[in-house]
Design an enzyme around this catalytic site. Sequence first.
Site, PDB file in Angstrom:
ATOM      1  N   GLU A   1      32.538  -5.813   3.338  1.00 57.87           N
ATOM      2  CA  GLU A   1      32.435  -6.013   1.997  1.00 57.87           C
ATOM      3  C   GLU A   1      31.203  -6.757   1.365  1.00 57.87           C
ATOM      4  O   GLU A   1      30.458  -6.783   0.277  1.00 57.87           O
ATOM      5  CB  GLU A   1      33.567  -6.744   1.572  1.00 57.87           C
TER       6      GLU A   1
ATOM      7  N   ASP B   1      34.261  -2.276   9.644  1.00 58.42           N
ATOM      8  CA  ASP B   1      35.175  -2.953   9.063  1.00 58.42           C
ATOM      9  C   ASP B   1      34.535  -4.327   8.446  1.00 58.42           C
ATOM     10  O   ASP B   1      33.288  -4.425   8.680  1.00 58.42           O
ATOM     11  CB  ASP B   1      36.311  -3.328  10.251  1.00 58.42           C
TER      12      ASP B   1
ATOM     13  N   ASP C   1      44.025  -3.317   4.111  1.00 63.35           N
ATOM     14  CA  ASP C   1      45.111  -4.116   4.647  1.00 63.35           C
ATOM     15  C   ASP C   1      46.487  -4.265   3.812  1.00 63.35           C
ATOM     16  O   ASP C   1      46.776  -5.148   3.228  1.00 63.35           O
ATOM     17  CB  ASP C   1      44.773  -5.701   5.177  1.00 63.35           C
TER      18      ASP C   1
HETATM   19  O1  MIG Z   1      40.132  -9.978   9.540  1.00 65.54           O
HETATM   20  O2  MIG Z   1      39.747  -5.925  13.186  1.00 65.54           O
HETATM   21  O3  MIG Z   1      41.287  -4.178   7.704  1.00 65.54           O
HETATM   22  O4  MIG Z   1      42.239  -2.617   9.798  1.00 65.54           O
HETATM   23  O5  MIG Z   1      42.575  -4.224  12.562  1.00 65.54           O
HETATM   24  C1  MIG Z   1      40.883  -8.790  10.154  1.00 65.54           C
HETATM   25  C2  MIG Z   1      40.821  -6.382  12.801  1.00 65.54           C
HETATM   26  C3  MIG Z   1      39.704  -7.901  10.594  1.00 65.54           C
HETATM   27  C4  MIG Z   1      40.715  -6.074   9.150  1.00 65.54           C
HETATM   28  C5  MIG Z   1      40.865  -4.277   8.904  1.00 65.54           C
HETATM   29  C6  MIG Z   1      42.070  -4.194  10.003  1.00 65.54           C
HETATM   30  C7  MIG Z   1      41.506  -4.573  11.461  1.00 65.54           C
HETATM   31  C8  MIG Z   1      41.408  -6.120  11.405  1.00 65.54           C
HETATM   32  N1  MIG Z   1      40.292  -6.417  10.476  1.00 65.54           N
END
Ligand code: MIG
Length: 828
Positions: free
Chosen positions: A438, A435, A511
């Site tokens: 980017e 996650d 998201d």
């Molecule tokens: O700032 O890990 O897109 O799927 O549950 C949010 C928490 C961070 C973003 C991801 C989402 C995930 C969440 N993450």
Amino acid sequence: MHPDEPRKQEELTTIEPETPSGDAIETTGLQHVDVPPNTLIPITKQYLKEVEQMIPKGNRFYFSDGRSEVEVKIVSDEIIRIRMAPNGDFLDEFSYAIDDQKLHITRIDAITTPEYFSVATNTVACRIYKKDFRIAFVDRHEVVMNEDASPMHWEEHAEFGGYYVYASKKYQDYEHFFGLGDKPMNLDLLGKRLQTWGTDAYSFERETDPLYKNIPFYIGIHHGLSYGIFFDNTFRTQFDFASQVHDHVSFWSDGGEMQYYYIHGPHMMDVVKRYGELTGSHPMPPKWALGFQMSRWGYFPESKVKEIAATFREKKIPCDVIHFDIDYMDGYRCFTWNKKYFPNPKKLIADLLQKGFKVVAIIDPGIKVDDNYWVFKEGSANGYFCRRSDDYFMEGNVWPGRCQFPDFTNPKVREWWGGLFKELVEQGIPGIWCDMNEPAVFGLGTFPLDVRHNYDGYRGSHRKAHNVYGMQMVRSTYEGLKKLMKNKRPFTITRSGYAGMQRYSSTWTGDNKATWDHLRLAVQMLQRLSMSGVSFAGSDIGGFTGEPDGELYTRWIQAGVFSPFMRVHSAGDTREREPWTFGERCEKIVRSFIELRYKLIPYIYSVFWENSRYHFPMLRSLAMVEQENTANYARDDVFTFGDKLLVAPVLDQGVTSREIYFPKGLWYNFWNFTVYEGNQTHNIEAPLESMPLFVKAGAVVPEYPVMQFVDEHVPDELLLNIYYAPYHVNSFLFEDNGDTFGYEQEIYSEKKFETQGNEKSFVIRQFTEGMFTPRYESYRIKIYGLPFLVARIFVDGKEIKTIKTVKGKKIILFDVVKGFESIEIVGA
Ligand code: MIG
């Protein structure tokens, strides 16, 4: 608090420019700052000029206007690469996108006419007009597929050095555009101006741009003919599809080289497949990753996880995976456990596995700045974290607080990172979810542009590395897991990625929100990703933020059965999202659709193989299935999964029927076997209990019995659903052990079924390839829609007598040995 350490030896090595001795330096033309400079060349766009010559070198051809050079490289019979060097010096050849496949070149013809130079393969010619250096791609029937509106151009980038580089194409009459990865909008991109710059787009909206993924590849189609452009440039790239200037289509970048691949069709399917040959496809996933996956931000403590798992089994709702979001970690430190919530992870994971659940755990790139944390210490000691231009560390806040970030563009860092999964793998975790890659940084959005990257030795700032950062993170994760898991297939998911990311990961669309339009967006985005090389994708079913009602949740699950990656996920501040939280009616429907997913596993797995091995996209838009029908370009709420199932999810609230366009041919209603004639629109009933789903006539669709998780048991026989058609159709079935790389050594079985029907008979032939033998001994054959009464059935020439007829004689059933070569059904 963390003083910068002395720079590493390797970073100190710089290339000395070749300068003549001090007094020989040419000073003519230099301006003193106090003297108004009236001879400074202003920064303006510069264009290629008249072509002076062509120099061939093997499959590369060099063109020059005296100062700038253009390279035309024949990559394959259908792929031609163009590069431009404004000052005559090409950059080193290096790409994170390109897979090292050997492509085929039959022949190359280079000719010169008074008007242009031409370099041609047996399918397409690249013309370079002498007068102004414009480039055109022309097919063998003299149709101009794609052509420069103005010569390639560039503009000096005063702040960073290098150039903005531009290509500008003519908009062809009635041209439409597809591709570009994860854009949240209608499939057809005509009239849009879009960019690639991976962004953490929390709660994005329709039309938000850019999102998480960076795939600078688009498909153009006009006059029923299709081609693709892959702009392999990792800087921020922009695309304008006749938005700013109505008859121009342009793409440009903030830096790097103007370097693009022209990919010939003429079928969109061919373009997509060839783009796949260039950038790679998904390796086969562990089969369980095609099962239903349950996620939530986040499930903790372990009693909660156990309760969720137990409820799935109690309620007999199939499920294969439970995801662990960031709360499993100790203070969000990657590769640690919160021992209060998860005192004995190994045991928990083993208990879950016993019930058939695999655990997939999240990992973020931000490493907490903490001198008592081994990952941080190792990373610091080895100089693995990113630095700013003045050598400060790149620090920013993410979940753990102050963090530093590994430079995944450094091969040594990737190697190290890959090894960090050792303990998680030993604890029994077979899948990792990457996650925030980017990369996302609270407050700043992402790294400042001056952050430096190794870029596999080709060095660059974040301007150059931003768009590949996420891909290199998941690459290092995948490669690390692959080593640690020996010969087992790892499962990975990533939020960000660049062209070619499919070689390392699946993905989700980020998201999203719990709205009906987001359900529609999911369907559009998954089709778009599929045509952009990334088939193994899904959306957060139910919506990440906001609250779906039972109807929206149910419709989303129905559509989700036909996402290659099927996962429910939601933000922490939303109400529960398990399949049983929306009342009994929804629970029942949701169960039946998740069961459908499990029945279709052998089909889905075979469709995956067609992608992995042959580059067919798993989801196929009607625009791709029937590109000659221009009305299909806007029909992006219907698609096929593989080529045998036509899927038309219900995407509006309160709707219980919908208009569906059927491609040419005959289609069976999956639920009641009614046959529809294609090339027209039909209105189909779709109460909440159902979702319009159709099977191509002639198809052989393999089916498993419902299991609570993939491969819960080995079926004694395999059901083959066969749908009569009065013509010839091929179907495929891929089988192997489901979790090793044996398939790379031919340990798989690929079966081809040929069906052929007429008014009096129906024949099914089977051809088998490969060295894997499935454990079942026989097929149960179920035939739908025979137009005649059955008189006799012959299997490999021998008549069989045990035949069952069901449903008013419309379906017949019988068993055959799995090794049969032909079945002949003869009418009375
Ligand atoms: O700032 O890990 O897109 O799927 O549950 C949010 C928490 C961070 C973003 C991801 C989402 C995930 C969440 N993450």
